[in-house]
Design a protein around this motif. Sequence first.
Motif, PDB file in Angstrom:
ATOM      1  N   VAL A  83       0.864  -1.170   0.000  1.00  0.00           N
ATOM      2  CA  VAL A  83       0.000   0.000   0.000  1.00  0.00           C
ATOM      3  C   VAL A  83       0.903   1.223   0.000  1.00  0.00           C
ATOM      4  O   VAL A  83       1.775   1.347   0.853  1.00  0.00           O
ATOM      5  N   ILE A  90      -1.912   5.901   0.025  1.00  0.00           N
ATOM      6  CA  ILE A  90      -3.303   6.049  -0.403  1.00  0.00           C
ATOM      7  C   ILE A  90      -4.010   7.155   0.386  1.00  0.00           C
ATOM      8  O   ILE A  90      -3.794   7.339   1.581  1.00  0.00           O
ATOM      9  N   SER A  98       0.509   4.034   4.061  1.00  0.00           N
ATOM     10  CA  SER A  98       1.448   3.128   3.394  1.00  0.00           C
ATOM     11  C   SER A  98       1.842   1.999   4.338  1.00  0.00           C
ATOM     12  O   SER A  98       2.057   2.231   5.521  1.00  0.00           O
ATOM     13  N   THR A 114      -9.374   1.550   5.415  1.00  0.00           N
ATOM     14  CA  THR A 114      -8.187   1.038   4.731  1.00  0.00           C
ATOM     15  C   THR A 114      -8.494  -0.320   4.100  1.00  0.00           C
ATOM     16  O   THR A 114      -8.138  -0.575   2.933  1.00  0.00           O
ATOM     17  N   LEU A 167      -8.442  -1.588   0.147  1.00  0.00           N
ATOM     18  CA  LEU A 167      -7.704  -2.745  -0.359  1.00  0.00           C
ATOM     19  C   LEU A 167      -8.603  -3.645  -1.186  1.00  0.00           C
ATOM     20  O   LEU A 167      -8.184  -4.235  -2.180  1.00  0.00           O
ATOM     21  N   ILE A 169      -2.236   0.602  -4.722  1.00  0.00           N
ATOM     22  CA  ILE A 169      -2.329  -0.640  -3.958  1.00  0.00           C
ATOM     23  C   ILE A 169      -1.965  -1.805  -4.864  1.00  0.00           C
ATOM     24  O   ILE A 169      -2.534  -1.949  -5.946  1.00  0.00           O
ATOM     25  N   GLU A 216      -0.938  -4.077  -9.608  1.00  0.00           N
ATOM     26  CA  GLU A 216      -1.857  -3.035  -9.171  1.00  0.00           C
ATOM     27  C   GLU A 216      -3.279  -3.378  -9.601  1.00  0.00           C
ATOM     28  O   GLU A 216      -3.490  -3.975 -10.651  1.00  0.00           O
TER      29      GLU A 216
END
Lengths: 285, 205, 123
Positions: free
Chosen positions: A11, A14, A27, A49, A53, A64, A70
């Motif tokens: 991550v 974001i 991150s 979070t 994801l 991500i 990705e």
Amino acid sequence: MFMEENMILQVENICKHYQQFALNNVSFALPKGAIMGLIGENGAGKSTTMKALLGMISLDSGKISIFGHEGITAQDREAIGVVFDELAFNQTMNVSDIGKVMKNVYRNWEPEQYQQYLEKFKLPQKKQIKDFSRGMKMKLSLAVAMSHHAKLLILDEPTSGLDPVVRAEILDLFLEFIADGESSILVSSHITSDLERVADYITFVHQGKVLMSKNKDDILYSYGIAKADRETIHSLNSSLVMKIKDGKYDSEALIRDKESFSKQYPNVLVDAISLDDLMVMLCTD
Amino acid sequence: MKGLILNDLFSTKKMLRTLVFIILVFDVVWGSMGQPEAASVITSVMCISYFLNLFSYDEFYRWDKYAVILPVSRRQIVLARYAVTGLFSLVSLLVSAIYLLVMRVPLGDIAGILGAALLVHLYAAGIEIPMCYKFGTQKSRLLLMLMMFIPFGLFGGFAMLFQQAGLSLPTDIIPFVIIGAAVILGLGMWLSIHLSVRIVSRKEY
Amino acid sequence: MNLIISNSSGKPIYEQITVQIKNSILSGELQEGEMLPSMRALARDLHISVITTKRAYEDLERDGFVVTVAGKGCFVAPRNLELMREEQRKKVEEMLEKAVEQAKAASITLEELREMLVLLYED
């Protein structure tokens, strides 16, 4: 620290803005064969979070990567097991109905494995799920998440509201799941003692930001809390002091490298730290 | 997609039983009073509640949130919902047909009733499904009431006007009206599916 | 092999593991060439994280007590007397250090301490 190909999940920075709340440059990276605990108080951004994801929400920015690329595809979803804090099945169904549904959803669904989990967890076949206890519901969610050869489990508060016996059972299941060295677990919890036991990495989230993402043993054995009277604590002149908190009768300082600190200040008491202590230290002003 | 359809069917096992029971009571009571047509119309309208309940269940048990993390596309999620709704509508019409046949209702009337029921189902589902995806079931149920009143009100109003003007509705244009309505509703259905897919694809959970 | 992990000893868990495995090797309970459980199996059986057992095994390997054969597992290293003596020496030194500390605190002189040691050793 790690080679990229060893990462099951990465991550990077974001961001997601809501009116009342924002994820801010979150991150972290989760290696293969490891358990990462996502810790933070309620509303810190753990669930958001996880939603990011899983592609449940769009990102304002950031990147991500799951399984080395990705973006999340349907094929990736085959290999991800998810547990939300609340059971997501229609609770008028029974566990064998759910088995039939999942058999037609996941290509790699293993009816025998599912059956084994049901037996192991002592979940009745024909009873409506809504009559299950919270622990049984959680076990059912886990059974589903772990019966289709998932390589990554994303679990939101799987142990909250469960008694210690059930929690211990579930934690053992986690260790079994990662024992192949290839599969990983990202698990959020505000019960830090659970994670203190089994997690390999800890990521602290607070107000939408990552405060720390580290090897758990490094946290537990290198951080410490120095305790003394207010004057002593405030006179500490060290780059190892991360934060100071004043109490009514004493003061505490969060220390980054307690061994070096003790050499510098041999007369100041330094306590070992628990993840709870750390959370309180980091999250309060 | 089969899994999603199964999920909808398993989820509504209990509700289906209740619905079948109510329909049975209606059919028997009204049938014995010599009004099987009325029973059939009422029960057809009641069947609309089926897909609304599917949405309520989704929201209540948060299956909608879970479905998007499964290895199915959001398009499939939407199509499955339309498929189940269609399937249920067909079954209910079939049951109606058998009932009306058993009650010895003239074939022409049966065709009329079933045609009308089908139109009502298409109309309701076509408008309501995207609404449910967009606004949730609470608001959509209210909207449905409104949506049902508009066409019936219009038709009723026209019929009244015709009557007051001393005209009778020309019966030979009825088939054309039905065909026209079917074409419009078919197109509407396509648009509805398209719209639902768009809404769900952009939805944040 | 017994491994007893304490959560309240204040000693890091990886250290508790290394100490106990070292002891088992030094006492001969674990023989040269014997295979140790994989670090993942050990973590599972002790209900602790893999990162902890990994650290323990790394430390054991660094200290020359075990060797890891890629793809096969972790084995007790060939006995290295020099190394083991060194290890034991370190332990004795640690204990003496404590004795010295205690002696200083009680103002026991070096002479007195030496006498004690001689007596104890010859006993």
